[in-house]
Write an enzyme that holds these catalytic residues in place. Structure first.
Site, PDB file in Angstrom:
ATOM      1  CG  HIS A  17      -0.731  -0.963   2.213  1.00  0.00           C
ATOM      2  ND1 HIS A  17      -1.369  -2.184   2.163  1.00  0.00           N
ATOM      3  CD2 HIS A  17       0.094  -1.008   3.266  1.00  0.00           C
ATOM      4  CE1 HIS A  17      -0.951  -2.902   3.194  1.00  0.00           C
ATOM      5  NE2 HIS A  17      -0.071  -2.230   3.856  1.00  0.00           N
ATOM      6  CB  CYS A  18       4.090   2.197   0.471  1.00  0.00           C
ATOM      7  SG  CYS A  18       3.578   1.658   2.065  1.00  0.00           S
ATOM      8  CB  ILE A  19       6.058   0.802  -3.830  1.00  0.00           C
ATOM      9  CG1 ILE A  19       6.944   0.635  -2.597  1.00  0.00           C
ATOM     10  CG2 ILE A  19       6.906   1.136  -5.046  1.00  0.00           C
ATOM     11  CD1 ILE A  19       7.560   1.913  -2.073  1.00  0.00           C
ATOM     12  CG  ASP A  74       3.458   6.223  -0.976  1.00  0.00           C
ATOM     13  OD1 ASP A  74       2.231   6.165  -0.746  1.00  0.00           O
ATOM     14  OD2 ASP A  74       4.306   5.747  -0.221  1.00  0.00           O
TER      15      ASP A  74
END
Ligand code: SAJ
Length: 431
Positions: A267-269, A272
Site C-alpha cells: 500500500h505504499c510503492i 505514493d
C-alpha cells in the site's frame, strides 16, 4: 502552555496518543511504550480496540507477546485524545478513483483531534501524503478548534518508514525525518522522536519532509520499473537478468540492486508516486517517470501470463486446460497482505486464458477478491506433481524449495527463488 510542553519534552515526562493502529501505528505504540512513554492507541474500529485490549495483535510485525509486555491503553473514544501531550496521526492514505489522492482519513483524524484539542499539545502527521497537506489541510482543521498554531499548539510532519517483515529495521532504528509547520514545531517533534528513535533528521518545513517521503518511494517505483524493463530486454538478448543485477551490484558505489518481479504491490510503492503526480500537476509540472514506471510495472502480470503460456508451449501444452499452481499470492515475501498484490491480476489473467489455477500460500489461507474464489492448497508431492506449471509469485521463506525443484515438471519463477538457492534446474524458467 507551549513552554510547559517543552519542559515535558525535555524531561521525558510527556504522554502520547497514536491515531490509527495499523502496520504503522501499532509498532509506534509498542516502541514508545517500551521507551517508557505513557501511550494510548486510538482507532475508530471497535474490533481493533477490542482485540488489542484482549492482547491480540492484528499486525504481522507485532506478536501477541509483545503486546503483553507493554503497558498501553487502547480506546475508540476521541475525547481521550485531549489527555495526551503529543498526538501522532498514522491513518491510511489510499488512492481514490483515477489514482487521485484520498486524504479523507487524515481530515477525519484532524477533526477528531480538533474536537478536543487543548493548549500545549503537539500534533504530528506520519501518513504518507503530498506536500502541503500538513500546513494547508490539517492545520486549518485543527485551528477550527479556535486554538492557534504556535500560540496554543504545535504541528509537524514526520513520515513513517516501515518495511513490513523486515526484522533488521524496526521503528526504533529507522532514522526519522521531521519537519514542523513552525520552527518551534520542528524542535518539539525532534525532542519527541529522540526519546525512542536512534537518529532524527530535522528539515526546514513540513513540506520538505512530505516531499522527502515521496522521493523515497517514487525512487523505488521507478527503479523497479527499470529493472522490470531490463528483464524483458535481457531475455530478448539471451542473458540472465538475475546474474546481470548481481554482477552490477558488486559495484560498491553508485548502484543499488532492484529485482524484476510479477508487479509492484503493497500500500505504499504503487500508490505514493501518484501523490507526487497530483502535487506536481497542481503546480503545472509533469511527472513522466511516474507514468512511464506505471506503464511498465502495471504490465508485469500480463508479462507473467505470457511467460507461463510460452513455457507450457515449449512443453507442447496449451495454457487452456493446463493446471497452474501459484506459489505465494501475498504482495511480497513473508507477508500475509494480498490487498495490493499483483498475484490477483495474474491469476485472473491465467483463468481468462482457460488455465485451471490453484494456489498455495502459508500466509494467505484464502483469497476472496476481484472475482477470485480460492483457498490455499497444501504444498506437497501431489499438488506439485499434478501441476503442468508451478508459478512462483511471492518467494516466501516457508516454502520447501527442495521439494518444488525436484517434483515440479515446470516452474516459472518470477522471483528467482530457486536460482538464489542453487536449485535452478532445466525445469525452471524465470521472467
Ligand atoms: N519489488 C520488486 N522489486 C524490487 C523491490 C520490490 O518487484 O526490487 C516489489 C515487491 O515485491 C512489492 C513491491 O515492489 O510487491 C513493494 O516492495 P517494498 O519492498 O517497497 O515493500 P513495502 O511496500 O512493503 O515497504 C515499503 C518499504 N520497503 C523498503 O524500503 C524495502 C519502503 O519502500 C517504505 O518505507 C514503505 O514501503 C512505506 O511504508 O512507505
Amino acid at each position: 502552555m507551549i513552554e510547559e510542553l517543552f519542559t515535558k519534552l525535555e524531561n521525558w515526562t510527556w504522554s502520547s496518543a497514536v491515531v490509527g493502529l495499523g502496520y504503522v501505528g501499532l509498532p509506534l505504540v509498542v516502541t514508545q511504550a517500551r521507551a517508557g512513554v505513557p501511550v494510548t492507541g486510538f482507532d475508530v474500529k471497535e474490533s481493533v480496540i477490542d482485540s488489542l485490549n484482549a492482547g491480540r495483535s492484528h499486525i504481522d510485525d507485532i506478536a501477541d507477546d509483545e503486546l503483553a509486555e507493554i503497558d498501553a491503553r487502547f480506546t475508540s473514544d476521541p475525547a481521550k485524545l485531549s489527555e495526551a501531550d503529543v498526538i501522532f496521526i498514522c491513518v491510511p492514505t489510499p488512492l481514490a478513483v483515477g489514482k487521485l489522492p484520498d486524504i479523507s482519513y487524515i481530515e477525519r483524524a484532524g477533526e477528531a483531534i480538533a474536537a478536543s484539542l487543548r493548549r500545549g499539545q503537539l500534533v504530528i502527521l506520519e501518513s504518507t501524503t503530498y506536500p502541503g497537506t500538513t500546513e494547508d489541510t490539517l492545520l486549518p482543521i485543527l485551528e477550527k478548534s479556535g486554538l492557534k498554531l504556535e500560540d496554543d499548539f504545535l504541528l509537524a510532519y514526520a513520515p513513517e518508514r516501515v518495511d513490513p517483515a523486515n526484522a533488521s529495521f524496526r521503528t526504533a532504528n529507522i532514522p526519522r525525518v521531521v519537519g514542523g509547520a513552525t520552527l518551534r514545531s520542528t524542535a518539539a517533534a525532534e525532542l519527541v522522536y529522540r526519546r525512542f528513535i536512534e537518529k532524527v533528521h530535522p528539515v526546514s518545513s513540513a513540506r520538505t519532509a512530505e516531499m522527502a517521503k515521496l522521493l523515497e518511494n517514487t525512487f523505488r517505483w521507478v527503479n523497479i520499473a527499470l529493472v522490470n524493463e531490463m528483464s524483458t530486454i535481457a531475455r530478448a538478448i539471451g542473458v540472465d537478468i538475475w546474474e546481470v543485477v548481481d554482477a552490477a551490484a558488486t559495484k560498491p558505489f553508485g548502484f543499488m540492486p532492484f529485482y524484476p518481479g510479477p508487479g509492484v504491490g503493497g500500500h505504499c510503492i504503487p500508490l505514493d508516486p501518484f501523490y507526487l503526480q497530483w502535487a506536481a500537476r497542481v503546480t503545472g509540472e509533469g511527472t513522466r517517470f511516474v507514468e512511464l514506471a506505471e506503464a511498465i510495472n502495471s504490465r508485469m502480470p500480463q508479462v507473467v501470463v505470457s511467460r507461463v503460456q510460452d513455457a507450457l508451449n515449449d512443453h507442447a501444452k496449451a495454457l487452456r486446460g493446463s493446471n497452474v499452481l501459484v506459489l505465494g499470492v501475498a504482495y511480497k515475501k513473508n507477508v500475509r497482505d494480498f490487498r495490493e498484490s499483483p498475484a490477483k491480476e495474474t491469476i485472473g489473467g491465467l483463468q481468462q486464458h482457460g488455465a485451471v489455477v490453484t494456489y498455495s500460500d502459508p500466509h494467505v489461507p484464502s483469497l476472496r477478491d476481484e472475482g477470485i474464489e480460492l483457498d490455499s492448497v497444501p504444498l506437497d508431492e501431489r499438488t506439485l506433481a499434478d501441476a503442468d506449471c508451478v508459478l512462483i509469485l511471492a518467494d516466501h521463506d516457508a516454502f520447501d524449495h527442495q521439494l518444488i525443484a525436484r517434483t515440479a515438471r515446470l516452474v516459472v519463477d518470477t522471483r528467482n527463488a530457486l536460482g538464489r538457492r542453487g536449485l535452478r534446474g532445466d525445469n525452471v524458467v524465470t521472467i
